[in-house]
Write a protein that holds these residues in place. Structure first.
Motif, PDB file in Angstrom:
ATOM      1  N   SER A 218     -37.771 -20.139  -3.963  1.00 50.40           N
ATOM      2  CA  SER A 218     -36.426 -19.730  -3.554  1.00 50.40           C
ATOM      3  C   SER A 218     -36.303 -18.219  -3.379  1.00 50.40           C
ATOM      4  O   SER A 218     -35.348 -17.742  -2.782  1.00 50.40           O
ATOM      5  CB  SER A 218     -35.413 -20.198  -4.597  1.00 50.40           C
ATOM      6  OG  SER A 218     -35.724 -19.639  -5.846  1.00 50.40           O
TER       7      SER A 218
ATOM      8  N   VAL B 253     -37.612 -17.994   2.348  1.00 57.18           N
ATOM      9  CA  VAL B 253     -37.946 -19.057   3.287  1.00 57.18           C
ATOM     10  C   VAL B 253     -37.029 -20.259   3.027  1.00 57.18           C
ATOM     11  O   VAL B 253     -36.500 -20.412   1.936  1.00 57.18           O
ATOM     12  CB  VAL B 253     -39.417 -19.516   3.149  1.00 57.18           C
ATOM     13  CG1 VAL B 253     -40.359 -18.362   3.417  1.00 57.18           C
ATOM     14  CG2 VAL B 253     -39.695 -20.120   1.780  1.00 57.18           C
ATOM     15  N   ALA B 254     -36.840 -21.085   4.046  1.00 54.20           N
ATOM     16  CA  ALA B 254     -36.101 -22.347   3.871  1.00 54.20           C
ATOM     17  C   ALA B 254     -36.900 -23.430   4.561  1.00 54.20           C
ATOM     18  O   ALA B 254     -37.540 -23.181   5.574  1.00 54.20           O
ATOM     19  CB  ALA B 254     -34.711 -22.240   4.477  1.00 54.20           C
TER      20      ALA B 254
ATOM     21  N   PHE C 247     -25.507 -26.069  -1.979  1.00 54.20           N
ATOM     22  CA  PHE C 247     -26.185 -26.105  -3.278  1.00 54.20           C
ATOM     23  C   PHE C 247     -27.065 -24.867  -3.523  1.00 54.20           C
ATOM     24  O   PHE C 247     -27.005 -24.250  -4.581  1.00 54.20           O
ATOM     25  CB  PHE C 247     -27.012 -27.388  -3.391  1.00 54.20           C
ATOM     26  CG  PHE C 247     -27.586 -27.646  -4.751  1.00 54.20           C
ATOM     27  CD1 PHE C 247     -26.760 -27.880  -5.836  1.00 54.20           C
ATOM     28  CD2 PHE C 247     -28.962 -27.639  -4.949  1.00 54.20           C
ATOM     29  CE1 PHE C 247     -27.289 -28.118  -7.095  1.00 54.20           C
ATOM     30  CE2 PHE C 247     -29.496 -27.877  -6.211  1.00 54.20           C
ATOM     31  CZ  PHE C 247     -28.653 -28.121  -7.280  1.00 54.20           C
ATOM     32  N   GLY C 248     -27.854 -24.511  -2.528  1.00 52.75           N
ATOM     33  CA  GLY C 248     -28.759 -23.367  -2.670  1.00 52.75           C
ATOM     34  C   GLY C 248     -28.009 -22.056  -2.865  1.00 52.75           C
ATOM     35  O   GLY C 248     -28.390 -21.226  -3.692  1.00 52.75           O
TER      36      GLY C 248
ATOM     37  N   ARG D 257     -28.759 -27.048   5.927  1.00 50.52           N
ATOM     38  CA  ARG D 257     -29.049 -26.570   4.576  1.00 50.52           C
ATOM     39  C   ARG D 257     -29.993 -25.367   4.628  1.00 50.52           C
ATOM     40  O   ARG D 257     -29.904 -24.452   3.811  1.00 50.52           O
ATOM     41  CB  ARG D 257     -29.673 -27.712   3.775  1.00 50.52           C
ATOM     42  CG  ARG D 257     -29.898 -27.382   2.328  1.00 50.52           C
ATOM     43  CD  ARG D 257     -30.240 -28.606   1.530  1.00 50.52           C
ATOM     44  NE  ARG D 257     -31.494 -29.232   1.964  1.00 50.52           N
ATOM     45  CZ  ARG D 257     -32.036 -30.281   1.362  1.00 50.52           C
ATOM     46  NH1 ARG D 257     -31.451 -30.832   0.326  1.00 50.52           N
ATOM     47  NH2 ARG D 257     -33.162 -30.789   1.791  1.00 50.52           N
TER      48      ARG D 257
ATOM     49  N   ARG E  90     -28.810 -20.571   4.228  1.00 45.94           N
ATOM     50  CA  ARG E  90     -29.470 -19.627   3.320  1.00 45.94           C
ATOM     51  C   ARG E  90     -29.915 -18.377   4.063  1.00 45.94           C
ATOM     52  O   ARG E  90     -30.419 -17.444   3.456  1.00 45.94           O
ATOM     53  CB  ARG E  90     -30.636 -20.313   2.632  1.00 45.94           C
ATOM     54  CG  ARG E  90     -30.136 -21.440   1.733  1.00 45.94           C
ATOM     55  CD  ARG E  90     -31.217 -21.993   0.878  1.00 45.94           C
ATOM     56  NE  ARG E  90     -32.043 -20.936   0.317  1.00 45.94           N
ATOM     57  CZ  ARG E  90     -33.335 -21.059   0.113  1.00 45.94           C
ATOM     58  NH1 ARG E  90     -33.941 -22.165   0.425  1.00 45.94           N
ATOM     59  NH2 ARG E  90     -34.008 -20.071  -0.403  1.00 45.94           N
TER      60      ARG E  90
ATOM     61  N   LYS F 253     -36.296 -27.069  -5.619  1.00 46.13           N
ATOM     62  CA  LYS F 253     -37.085 -25.849  -5.879  1.00 46.13           C
ATOM     63  C   LYS F 253     -36.824 -24.805  -4.792  1.00 46.13           C
ATOM     64  O   LYS F 253     -36.666 -23.624  -5.067  1.00 46.13           O
ATOM     65  CB  LYS F 253     -38.577 -26.181  -5.895  1.00 46.13           C
ATOM     66  CG  LYS F 253     -39.069 -26.781  -7.202  1.00 46.13           C
ATOM     67  CD  LYS F 253     -40.589 -26.658  -7.208  1.00 46.13           C
ATOM     68  CE  LYS F 253     -41.321 -27.469  -8.209  1.00 46.13           C
ATOM     69  NZ  LYS F 253     -40.783 -28.253  -9.204  1.00 46.13           N
ATOM     70  N   MET F 254     -36.770 -25.285  -3.524  1.00 45.53           N
ATOM     71  CA  MET F 254     -36.514 -24.361  -2.415  1.00 45.53           C
ATOM     72  C   MET F 254     -35.114 -23.766  -2.539  1.00 45.53           C
ATOM     73  O   MET F 254     -34.876 -22.640  -2.139  1.00 45.53           O
ATOM     74  CB  MET F 254     -36.614 -25.075  -1.058  1.00 45.53           C
ATOM     75  CG  MET F 254     -37.963 -25.660  -0.713  1.00 45.53           C
ATOM     76  SD  MET F 254     -39.335 -24.488  -0.609  1.00 45.53           S
ATOM     77  CE  MET F 254     -38.844 -23.404   0.692  1.00 45.53           C
ATOM     78  N   ASP F 255     -34.188 -24.567  -3.098  1.00 48.80           N
ATOM     79  CA  ASP F 255     -32.809 -24.094  -3.265  1.00 48.80           C
ATOM     80  C   ASP F 255     -32.652 -23.210  -4.495  1.00 48.80           C
ATOM     81  O   ASP F 255     -31.572 -22.683  -4.747  1.00 48.80           O
ATOM     82  CB  ASP F 255     -31.845 -25.289  -3.352  1.00 48.80           C
ATOM     83  CG  ASP F 255     -31.352 -25.720  -1.980  1.00 48.80           C
ATOM     84  OD1 ASP F 255     -31.468 -24.908  -1.041  1.00 48.80           O
ATOM     85  OD2 ASP F 255     -30.855 -26.849  -1.845  1.00 48.80           O
ATOM     86  N   GLY F 256     -33.705 -23.093  -5.275  1.00 48.63           N
ATOM     87  CA  GLY F 256     -33.688 -22.137  -6.377  1.00 48.63           C
ATOM     88  C   GLY F 256     -33.207 -22.657  -7.711  1.00 48.63           C
ATOM     89  O   GLY F 256     -32.783 -21.885  -8.560  1.00 48.63           O
ATOM     90  N   VAL F 257     -33.256 -23.985  -7.924  1.00 48.47           N
ATOM     91  CA  VAL F 257     -32.875 -24.463  -9.251  1.00 48.47           C
ATOM     92  C   VAL F 257     -34.059 -24.350 -10.195  1.00 48.47           C
ATOM     93  O   VAL F 257     -35.206 -24.502  -9.782  1.00 48.47           O
ATOM     94  CB  VAL F 257     -32.364 -25.932  -9.254  1.00 48.47           C
ATOM     95  CG1 VAL F 257     -31.031 -26.038  -8.583  1.00 48.47           C
ATOM     96  CG2 VAL F 257     -33.357 -26.864  -8.597  1.00 48.47           C
TER      97      VAL F 257
END
Lengths: 336, 278
Positions: free
Chosen positions: A73, A77-78, A98-99, A146, A150, B177-181
């Motif tokens: 995160s 990158v997404a 969410f992110g 999504r 970001r 994980k990509m969303d940062g949790v």
């Protein structure tokens, strides 16, 4: 926006090495497609850039900083997954926000960004729905949304269209191309479909068995394939290979490659290659004619009008010199 | 056609009849116990009084007034609840780790955990009693009962949770994980909401197992931490069988769990067939 620099990248699972030292430069704002048959390591390479797969050796740099030990995160990158990977228990709005929430973005900023992304992707009406009430194409748009909210430096797409039906695939492909034009971000896209690769990419990276076979623009790969693997992988139907005396002017140490669309019907006197007609696939706009040479090698000719001869009759072809490819029979490498 | 019709009519009558008979056979001991609990001890031993007797609540009054039923019941609630919570606190992260970050040894660990259930409990009775009584001084405490109940159910809890977590696509966790949790966020915000049915039925089953456990709760307690199993055991008087009294105690011990099971049966069945119907 950022460039991505990959140096000597290796991946091993236990003693099995799956990536054998990949070097790659992806420029800022470029649309790069990793393509190759299944098991070639294209997804692994993407996941190593994303941070979902550990790097055994070598470096991945995004912008100026090496990100080997940076959390996914925090890499800027997404990722858009093949299976969409939406959170089934959250609404579309929550999926998209969410992110940002995890990054402690202020609520009004989240709202602004989600709505802007929804606008672009035309999913504003679905924001309060849950993913299970959406079609495959809508889900894929939410997954892309999504990623957009970001505002990443690099977009990663892992076979995003392979779960969609044919019609939707073409439409979504166009939308992704438009999105790239609009955002101008660096995008890395994994697919096994060479049509997607040809139509979307600024630059194609062809992979095989954890090695880069060739990097170049789609047209360069089509016109100047470095080896027989790339020659057959890019282009559909794939390039015909002729060996030995099947074709006029072929050295015994060579393979001659001619694409089906470059074969021209001619008479016996001017023929480079001749074959017995086996089968005609009539596709309306053109016909794919399947033939076999006297030595039994199969080849295909793409013809505007299907030949008016019967099965088992012989047809003759030639091709212009600059459309003929020569490869070394032993190594498969292109002869200059 | 006629034959088919006749045979299906026959089976339409026969199978439900068989099912009812089997169900009644299985249910009979419970049915008998509930009836007996409303008889006096004298009536209870006479088989001809199975249906014809004067119902009395004497056994129940006796139980609550003289045998301290509520204290045993409270102990059962406390130990079963906390043991279930503890088993989930340990089991959820363990199952999470094995489901989403498996190593070469994950399978071995799972089998090893289950293998602990293969050891006869009696084999460790002496060391357990000696250690808890003479060395640790935790014999007959809530703490001991909670830990023991948690440990004996932990393998089942982890196995069940592991199975449910396995059903969740790995990409959803990766998207997290990509969303940062962080890991805790993955468990709290993604895993548990998604596997909620599975977690709930695991908890419910664990609670039922804890409540019904008798081998250890009877042997590792005397008064302080004694549960309803101990109360039943205590009413098995050596000088004669007080069936009425014993039945009342037993009914009052299994009653709450049957009621709980009844109300949660939809959840339980859904959870247990989660993988099959998805």
């Amino acid at each position: 926006m950022a460039s991505v620099t990959i140096r000597e990248l290796k991946k091993a699972y236990g003693t099995t090495q799956v990536m054998h030292g990949v070097d790659l430069d992806i420029n800022d704002g470029e649309f790069v497609v990793f393509v190759g048959p299944s098991g070639c390591g294209k997804s692994t390479l993407l996941r190593m850039i994303a941070g979902l797969e550990e790097i055994t050796d070598g470096t991945v740099a995004i912008g100026d900083s090496v990100v080997n030990d940076v959390a996914p995160s925090k890499r800027g990158v997404a990722m858009v997954f093949q299976t969409y990977a939406l959170y089934p228990h959250m609404t579309v709005y929550k999926n998209m926000s969410f992110g940002l929430k995890q990054a402690k973005t202020p609520a009004d900023e989240i709202d602004r960004r989600v709505k802007a992304a929804a606008e672009v992707l035309q999913i504003t009406d679905y924001l309060s729905r849950s993913p299970r009430n959406l079609s495959g194409g809508q889900r894929q748009r939410v997954a892309i949304g999504r990623a957009i909210v970001r505002d990443p430096e690099v977009f990663l797409f892992d076979e995003p269209l392979s779960n969609l039906d044919a019609g939707l695939r073409v439409q979504t492909r166009l939308e992704i191309a438009r999105l790239h034009e609009r955002l101008g971000s660096t995008m890395i896209y994994v697919t096994h479909d060479q049509v997607e690769a040809m139509t979307l990419a600024d630059k194609i990276v062809v992979l095989r068995d954890g090695r880069v076979e060739q990097v170049g623009s789609p047209i360069h790969l089509y016109e100047q394939p470095d080896n027989t693997f790339v020659a057959q992988f890019i282009g559909s139907p794939k390039m015909n290979f002729f060996e030995g005396s099947d074709i006029v002017g072929n050295a015994s140490t060579d393979i001659t490659g001619i694409r089906p669309e470059h074969l021209r019907e001619t008479d016996a006197a001017n023929a480079m290659v001749s074959g017995k007609l086996e089968l005609i696939e009539q596709l309306g706009e053109y016909a794919l004619v399947h033939l076999t040479t006297s030595s039994g090698a199969e080849f295909i000719a793409k013809m505007e009008h299907p030949p008016s001869v019967g099965k088992g009759d012989t047809l003759h072809f030639n091709a212009s010199q600059q459309l003929i490819h020569k490869f070394d029979k032993q190594s498969g490498q292109r002869r200059t | 056609m006629a034959i088919v019709a006749r045979s299906s009519k026959f089976s339409r009558i026969m199978w439900p009849t068989v099912a009812w008979i089997v169900a009644l056979i299985f249910f009979f001991p419970i049915f008998w116990m509930v009836f007996t609990s409303f008889k006096t001890d004298a009536d209870a031993v006479k088989p001809e009084f199975l249906f014809s007797f004067k119902p009395t609540l004497e056994n129940y009054f006796n139980m609550t007034e003289n045998y301290d039923y509520w204290r045993f019941a409270a102990n059962s609630v406390i130990t079963s609840s906390f043991a279930t919570i503890l088993a989930l606190v340990v089991g959820v992260p363990a199952a999470y780790a094995m489901a989403f970050n498996p190593s070469r040894h994950t399978k071995d660990i799972l089998v090893w955990m289950l293998s602990t259930k293969m050891l006869p409990a009696a084999a460790v009775l002496y060391p357990m009693t000696f250690l808890t009584k003479n060395m640790l001084g935790i014999y007959d405490t809530h703490f001991l009962v909670i830990v023991v109940l948690c440990l004996i159910n932990l393998p089942i809890v982890i196995w069940m949770l592991f199975t449910y977590f396995k059903e969740i696509p790995k990409e959803i966790i990766e998207a997290g994980k990509m969303d940062g949790v962080d890991t805790w966020g993955e468990i709290k915000d993604i895993l548990i909401p998604l596997a909620w049915g599975g977690v709930a039925s695991t908890a419910l089953l664990c609670f039922i197992f804890c409540w019904n456990e008798a081998y250890w709760t009877v042997r590792l307690t005397t008064t302080e931490a004694a549960t309803l199993s101990k109360l039943i055991e205590g009413n098995r008087a050596p000088e004669g069988l007080f069936f009425g009294r014993l039945s009342a105690v037993s009914t009052a011990a299994v009653g709450p769990i049957i009621v709980l099971g009844w109300f949660c049966q939809k959840q339980l069945v859904q959870g247990l067939t989660f993988g099959a119907v998805k």
